[in-house]
Design a protein around this motif. Structure first.
Motif, PDB file in Angstrom:
ATOM      1  N   LEU A 152       0.837  -1.199   0.000  1.00 37.70           N
ATOM      2  CA  LEU A 152       0.000   0.000   0.000  1.00 37.70           C
ATOM      3  C   LEU A 152       0.872   1.249   0.000  1.00 37.70           C
ATOM      4  CD1 LEU A 152      -2.736  -1.293   2.407  1.00 37.70           C
ATOM      5  CD2 LEU A 152      -3.042  -0.698   0.006  1.00 37.70           C
ATOM      6  N   THR A 153       0.708   2.057  -1.034  1.00 41.01           N
ATOM      7  CA  THR A 153       1.536   3.251  -1.224  1.00 41.01           C
ATOM      8  C   THR A 153       0.812   4.237  -2.133  1.00 41.01           C
ATOM      9  OG1 THR A 153       3.509   4.037  -2.407  1.00 41.01           O
ATOM     10  CG2 THR A 153       2.723   1.870  -3.021  1.00 41.01           C
ATOM     11  N   PRO A 154       1.002   5.550  -1.887  1.00 40.32           N
ATOM     12  CA  PRO A 154       0.379   6.538  -2.794  1.00 40.32           C
ATOM     13  C   PRO A 154       0.910   6.438  -4.229  1.00 40.32           C
ATOM     14  CG  PRO A 154       1.349   7.616  -0.857  1.00 40.32           C
ATOM     15  CD  PRO A 154       1.731   6.184  -0.786  1.00 40.32           C
ATOM     16  N   GLU A 210       1.439  -2.751  -6.285  1.00 44.35           N
ATOM     17  CA  GLU A 210       1.391  -1.477  -5.557  1.00 44.35           C
ATOM     18  C   GLU A 210       0.007  -0.851  -5.725  1.00 44.35           C
ATOM     19  OE1 GLU A 210       5.286   0.837  -5.532  1.00 44.35           O
ATOM     20  OE2 GLU A 210       5.449  -0.356  -7.359  1.00 44.35           O
ATOM     21  N   VAL A 211      -0.655  -0.616  -4.595  1.00 52.38           N
ATOM     22  CA  VAL A 211      -2.025  -0.109  -4.609  1.00 52.38           C
ATOM     23  C   VAL A 211      -2.127   1.134  -3.726  1.00 52.38           C
ATOM     24  CG1 VAL A 211      -4.419  -0.660  -3.986  1.00 52.38           C
ATOM     25  CG2 VAL A 211      -2.995  -2.409  -5.056  1.00 52.38           C
ATOM     26  N   SER A 212      -2.854   2.137  -4.231  1.00 48.30           N
ATOM     27  CA  SER A 212      -3.095   3.376  -3.487  1.00 48.30           C
ATOM     28  C   SER A 212      -4.583   3.538  -3.228  1.00 48.30           C
ATOM     29  CB  SER A 212      -2.603   4.572  -4.305  1.00 48.30           C
ATOM     30  OG  SER A 212      -3.052   5.781  -3.734  1.00 48.30           O
ATOM     31  N   LEU A 213      -4.901   4.237  -2.160  1.00 47.44           N
ATOM     32  CA  LEU A 213      -6.305   4.543  -1.867  1.00 47.44           C
ATOM     33  C   LEU A 213      -6.749   5.831  -2.555  1.00 47.44           C
ATOM     34  CD1 LEU A 213      -7.318   2.354  -0.027  1.00 47.44           C
ATOM     35  CD2 LEU A 213      -7.510   4.009   1.801  1.00 47.44           C
ATOM     36  N   GLY A 214      -5.803   6.650  -2.980  1.00 47.13           N
ATOM     37  CA  GLY A 214      -6.173   7.905  -3.618  1.00 47.13           C
ATOM     38  C   GLY A 214      -5.035   8.895  -3.527  1.00 47.13           C
ATOM     39  N   ASP A 215      -5.274  10.085  -4.087  1.00 49.02           N
ATOM     40  CA  ASP A 215      -4.215  11.094  -4.169  1.00 49.02           C
ATOM     41  C   ASP A 215      -4.108  11.921  -2.893  1.00 49.02           C
ATOM     42  OD1 ASP A 215      -3.644  10.161  -6.653  1.00 49.02           O
ATOM     43  OD2 ASP A 215      -4.878  11.650  -7.694  1.00 49.02           O
ATOM     44  N   PHE A 216      -3.707  11.242  -1.842  1.00 48.66           N
ATOM     45  CA  PHE A 216      -3.446  11.901  -0.560  1.00 48.66           C
ATOM     46  C   PHE A 216      -2.466  11.000   0.179  1.00 48.66           C
ATOM     47  CE2 PHE A 216      -6.000   8.709   1.468  1.00 48.66           C
ATOM     48  CZ  PHE A 216      -6.995   8.434   0.535  1.00 48.66           C
ATOM     49  N   VAL A 217      -1.843  11.537   1.214  1.00 48.32           N
ATOM     50  CA  VAL A 217      -0.804  10.764   1.903  1.00 48.32           C
ATOM     51  C   VAL A 217      -1.223  10.451   3.336  1.00 48.32           C
ATOM     52  CG1 VAL A 217       1.625  10.697   2.561  1.00 48.32           C
ATOM     53  CG2 VAL A 217       0.951  11.888   0.472  1.00 48.32           C
ATOM     54  N   LEU A 218      -1.294   9.166   3.646  1.00 43.41           N
ATOM     55  CA  LEU A 218      -1.561   8.694   5.007  1.00 43.41           C
ATOM     56  C   LEU A 218      -0.219   8.559   5.728  1.00 43.41           C
ATOM     57  CD1 LEU A 218      -3.991   5.831   3.977  1.00 43.41           C
ATOM     58  CD2 LEU A 218      -4.660   7.924   5.155  1.00 43.41           C
ATOM     59  N   SER A 219      -0.272   8.453   7.049  1.00 42.31           N
ATOM     60  CA  SER A 219       0.986   8.320   7.793  1.00 42.31           C
ATOM     61  C   SER A 219       1.545   6.904   7.678  1.00 42.31           C
ATOM     62  CB  SER A 219       0.778   8.703   9.250  1.00 42.31           C
ATOM     63  OG  SER A 219      -0.297   7.969   9.779  1.00 42.31           O
ATOM     64  N   GLY A 220       0.738   5.990   7.153  1.00 45.20           N
ATOM     65  CA  GLY A 220       1.205   4.625   6.949  1.00 45.20           C
ATOM     66  C   GLY A 220       0.148   3.837   6.217  1.00 45.20           C
ATOM     67  N   GLY A 221       0.459   2.603   5.849  1.00 36.87           N
ATOM     68  CA  GLY A 221      -0.479   1.801   5.066  1.00 36.87           C
ATOM     69  C   GLY A 221      -1.630   1.205   5.879  1.00 36.87           C
ATOM     70  N   GLU A 222      -1.540   1.248   7.210  1.00 37.59           N
ATOM     71  CA  GLU A 222      -2.526   0.530   8.042  1.00 37.59           C
ATOM     72  C   GLU A 222      -3.972   0.975   7.820  1.00 37.59           C
ATOM     73  OE1 GLU A 222       0.419   1.545   9.094  1.00 37.59           O
ATOM     74  OE2 GLU A 222       1.439  -0.263   9.786  1.00 37.59           O
ATOM     75  N   PRO A 223      -4.277   2.298   7.846  1.00 38.16           N
ATOM     76  CA  PRO A 223      -5.675   2.687   7.593  1.00 38.16           C
ATOM     77  C   PRO A 223      -6.127   2.297   6.185  1.00 38.16           C
ATOM     78  CG  PRO A 223      -4.401   4.551   8.437  1.00 38.16           C
ATOM     79  CD  PRO A 223      -3.433   3.471   8.149  1.00 38.16           C
ATOM     80  N   ALA A 224      -5.205   2.296   5.237  1.00 34.28           N
ATOM     81  CA  ALA A 224      -5.539   1.879   3.868  1.00 34.28           C
ATOM     82  C   ALA A 224      -5.848   0.382   3.841  1.00 34.28           C
ATOM     83  CB  ALA A 224      -4.394   2.218   2.915  1.00 34.28           C
ATOM     84  N   ALA A 225      -5.093  -0.405   4.611  1.00 36.48           N
ATOM     85  CA  ALA A 225      -5.325  -1.857   4.676  1.00 36.48           C
ATOM     86  C   ALA A 225      -6.718  -2.122   5.226  1.00 36.48           C
ATOM     87  CB  ALA A 225      -4.267  -2.525   5.553  1.00 36.48           C
TER      88      ALA A 225
END
Ligand code: ADE
Length: 244
Positions: free
Chosen positions: A87-89, A130-145
């Motif tokens: 998980l990455t932007p 490599e998968v992103s949730l959208g065009d913003f940056v989270l502090s880590g992949g956990e909330p995206a997971a």
């Protein structure tokens, strides 16, 4: 074997988190799916249990070491569970089509990044998706997971009620949802649209479709263009079918 989410993270205590409540939580209790959070730090080999180091070439932040992450992936994929997602932007933006594919498979291995990122070589060597949730940056992949797993779990057989399954179909068509209303019929001087009170099912269906189309056209020109292309193609092939 039930559908399995195996998460590689430096913060295993973040799981199941919200996935332990509501629809996903009930399905988890029933054994419809499984979640395993694995601490990446457990695969460090030095006495300080180091998982990151400074970037070659300089610059701010720290980079996750490829050897440590590779050992963690070996463990997570030991029984053939795949795909392995990072998980990455920088990734391909998650959509319902990919969610459906993931939900139809045996599960997912998810690598959650922290620090500035992950050494590129382990992404290449492992062929990580490599998968992103959208065009913003989270502090880590956990909330995206958590978001990705929630979206996949609700599509597992038996997880959703019949009502919600029908709701799904509107997004399946590639349109945004029509607006919803409930009692009271008048609230703060605002009326519920007459057609919804008419009991005329065909008219209600047509009104909802039009609303979904108008909302999609104004809010999401990208989805609207794809929808128009698909409906034009469907019209073409129907014509062809009649001609032959
Ligand atoms: N990690 C940090 N930002 C992210 C994003 N937008 N999508 C997925 N993972 C991320």
């Amino acid at each position: 074997m039930s559908w399995t989410a195996r998460i590689l993270t430096l913060f295993p205590e973040m799981f199941p988190g919200p996935l332990g409540s509501s629809l996903a939580g009930k399905a988890l209790e029933r054994g419809d799916w499984k979640i395993e959070a694995i601490d990446i730090r457990g695969f460090a080999t030095d006495k300080h249990r180091t998982v990151d180091d400074t970037p070659f070439g300089g610059g701010p932040g720290m980079v996750m070491r490829p050897d440590v992450v590779d050992a963690a992936l070996d463990h997570a994929m030991r029984d053939g569970l795949k795909p392995a997602i990072y998980l990455t932007p920088r990734g391909k933006v998650l959509d319902q089509e990919l969610v459906k594919e993931l939900s139809a498979g045996p599960g997912v291995v998810i690598l959650c990044g922290r620090y500035e990122g992950l050494d590129e070589r382990v992404i290449e060597a492992r062929g990580l998706m490599e998968v992103s949730l959208g065009d913003f940056v989270l502090s880590g992949g956990e909330p995206a997971a958590i978001a990705l797993i929630d979206a996949a779990v609700r599509l597992l057989p038996g997880v959703m009620g019949a009502e919600e399954t029908l709701e799904e179909e509107s997004f399946e068509a590639g349109l945004l949802e029509y607006p919803h209303y409930t009692r009271p019929a008048e609230w703060c001087g605002r009326q519920v649209p007459d057609v919804l009170m008419s009991g005329h099912h065909e008219k209600i269906k047509a009104w909802r479709k039009l609303q979904a189309e108008q909302t999609t056209e104004s809010r999401r020109p990208d989805l609207w263009a794809a929808y128009q292309k698909r409906t034009a193609n469907a019209g073409q092939s129907q014509k062809k079918g009649r001609a032959s």
